[in-house]
Design an enzyme around this catalytic site. Structure first.
Site, PDB file in Angstrom:
ATOM      1  N   CYS A   1       0.754  -1.323  -0.158  1.00 41.98           N
ATOM      2  CA  CYS A   1       0.013  -0.030  -0.058  1.00 41.98           C
ATOM      3  C   CYS A   1       1.043   1.283   0.112  1.00 41.98           C
ATOM      4  CB  CYS A   1      -0.868  -0.171   1.233  1.00 41.98           C
ATOM      5  SG  CYS A   1      -0.189   0.030   2.719  1.00 41.98           S
TER       6      CYS A   1
ATOM      7  N   GLY B   1      -9.806   2.144  11.213  1.00 42.22           N
ATOM      8  CA  GLY B   1     -10.298   0.820  11.349  1.00 42.22           C
ATOM      9  C   GLY B   1      -9.595  -0.209  10.406  1.00 42.22           C
TER      10      GLY B   1
END
Length: 416
Positions: free
Chosen positions: A52, A195
């Protein structure tokens, strides 16, 4: 064939997430990627890393001019033509590649300094390259030394024990409170940016089950879909989910507590609330069997660990520098031994051919003394041919350094 080691990278330091997303190679057919990059002329071996925060391609090449062809190859996978890879990529060469890869695997190049997940990602990339027959001996030696260095850094420093992000710190606190996390069930409340980050940190710990609860289940499903032991749930399912959970972590925007003492029984649990306003009732921590942390507790851990991590980082840097020196010394020995072996093979070839001719003449009754003298003369000419040509060429080019080096090789007087 003379090989050069290079890497091309796009990472978070130079490129925002929308750019990194465009140039990411994850999610594509890995075998196809390796086939296509190895089909480029002068690309010999490759390892592709895509996470990422970065996409990096490590390559052994036979000509540096191939960089432009590799950029064209990479640009071909970009969906939005407005993004040009030449505006964002970083090229590294030689020793710089190895130093960077060592620092990367040790977590020193990560957005969160020292985070451990990157080492697993580097190992996965290496494994996929081997599986696709894309890695050569030199690149393999580089990665083996990188893994050994990362292992040493983890064992000789505490850089991975000093979390400096809220999400990573929360997971670290949970690990400290529970032994054998692989047998525990984790509930994460909230599927926003924090989250999702929590979820990724938790998956790296391989718990028994991860439950992700969110207002809209579609977002939770998107995050959990690729993980076998993960499930997505509505917030309305919290009472049932809490009964199963050993660790409950909340990162959700709410106006009142969504988990209170009435939801929990006598089972020991760890509650971590990084929501603002708080989502978990602080009274949960007053129950003897529970452990409760809020954002302030986590921030205190972060502040306390910043200086520790800087100190551990400097220790890691020293290990990396030493490890790189060891690698380079070993490579010099490998190159030297290879050159020496080739030199002896060359000499054997020259001697064997002339010797066979000379012995045949002696067997046919020719004068042995004369044949041996001729044999010695021919060997002298053949052995010295290339050094003499090299010395003449060096002299023409004014390369006195080469002349001195060759004199030393043959034990000549370098002062003359």
């Amino acid at each position: 064939m003379n090989m050069a080691l290079i890497s091309l990278a796009i990472d978070y330091k130079k490129s925002p997430i929308e750019v990194r997303s465009e140039f990411a190679l994850s999610g594509l057919d890995v075998s196809m990627l390796y086939r296509s990059i190895l089909a480029i002329d002068n690309v010999v071996h490759a390892v592709i890393l895509s996470t990422c925060n970065r996409t990096e391609v490590y390559l052994e090449i036979s000509n540096l001019r191939v960089v432009d062809d590799i950029l064209v190859w990479w640009q071909g996978y970009v969906r939005n033509p407005n993004y040009k890879i030449k505006d964002y990529f970083k090229l590294r060469q030689g020793t710089e590649v190895i130093m960077h890869l060592m620092k990367l695997a040790c977590g020193l190049e990560s957005m969160v300094l020292g985070e451990p997940q990157i080492l697993g990602q580097v190992k996965d990339s290496y494994t996929l390259s081997k599986k696709n027959h894309a890695i050569g001996k030199e690149l393999d030696r580089v990665f083996q030394k990188v893994f050994a260095t990362a292992k040493r850094v983890r064992s000789e420093t505490r850089i991975g024990y000093c979390p400096v992000s809220v999400a990573f710190s929360a997971i670290t606190l949970a690990k400290r409170q529970l032994d054998n996390i692989s047998s525990k069930n984790v509930l994460i409340i909230g599927a926003g940016q924090t989250g999702e980050l929590l979820f990724r940190h938790v998956t790296a710990l391989a718990p028994k089950q991860i439950m992700l609860a969110n207002r809209t289940i579609e977002k939770a499903q998107k995050i959990t879909s690729v993980f076998r032991n993960a499930s997505a749930h509505y917030l309305s399912e919290l009472p049932q989910l809490i009964k199963k959970a050993d660790i409950i972590i909340a990162a959700v925007n709410v106006l009142e507590y969504i988990v209170t003492c009435k939801y929990v029984g006598d089972k020991p649990r760890v509650f971590i609330d990084i929501s603002i306003p708080q989502a978990l009732d602080p009274k949960l921590g007053e129950l003897e069997q529970n452990v409760y942390y809020c954002v302030d507790d986590i921030n205190a851990v972060i502040e306390d660990n910043k200086d520790k991590r800087k100190y551990e980082s400097s220790k890691a840097q020293k290990i990396i520098v030493k490890s790189l020196e060891e690698y380079l010394e070993k490579e010099k020995a490998i190159i030297s031994n290879s050159a020496i072996k080739e030199l002896f093979q060359k000499a054997d070839g020259l001697v064997d051919l002339s010797l066979e001719k000379s012995l045949a003449k002696i067997r046919n009754g020719k004068d042995a003394e004369e044949i041996i003298k001729r044999f010695a003369y021919e060997i002298k000419k053949k052995v010295l041919h290339y050094p003499v040509v090299g010395m003449k060429e060096a002299s023409k080019q004014g390369r006195s350094d080469c002349l001195v080096c060759m004199k030393r090789m043959f034990g000549l007087n370098v002062e003359k």
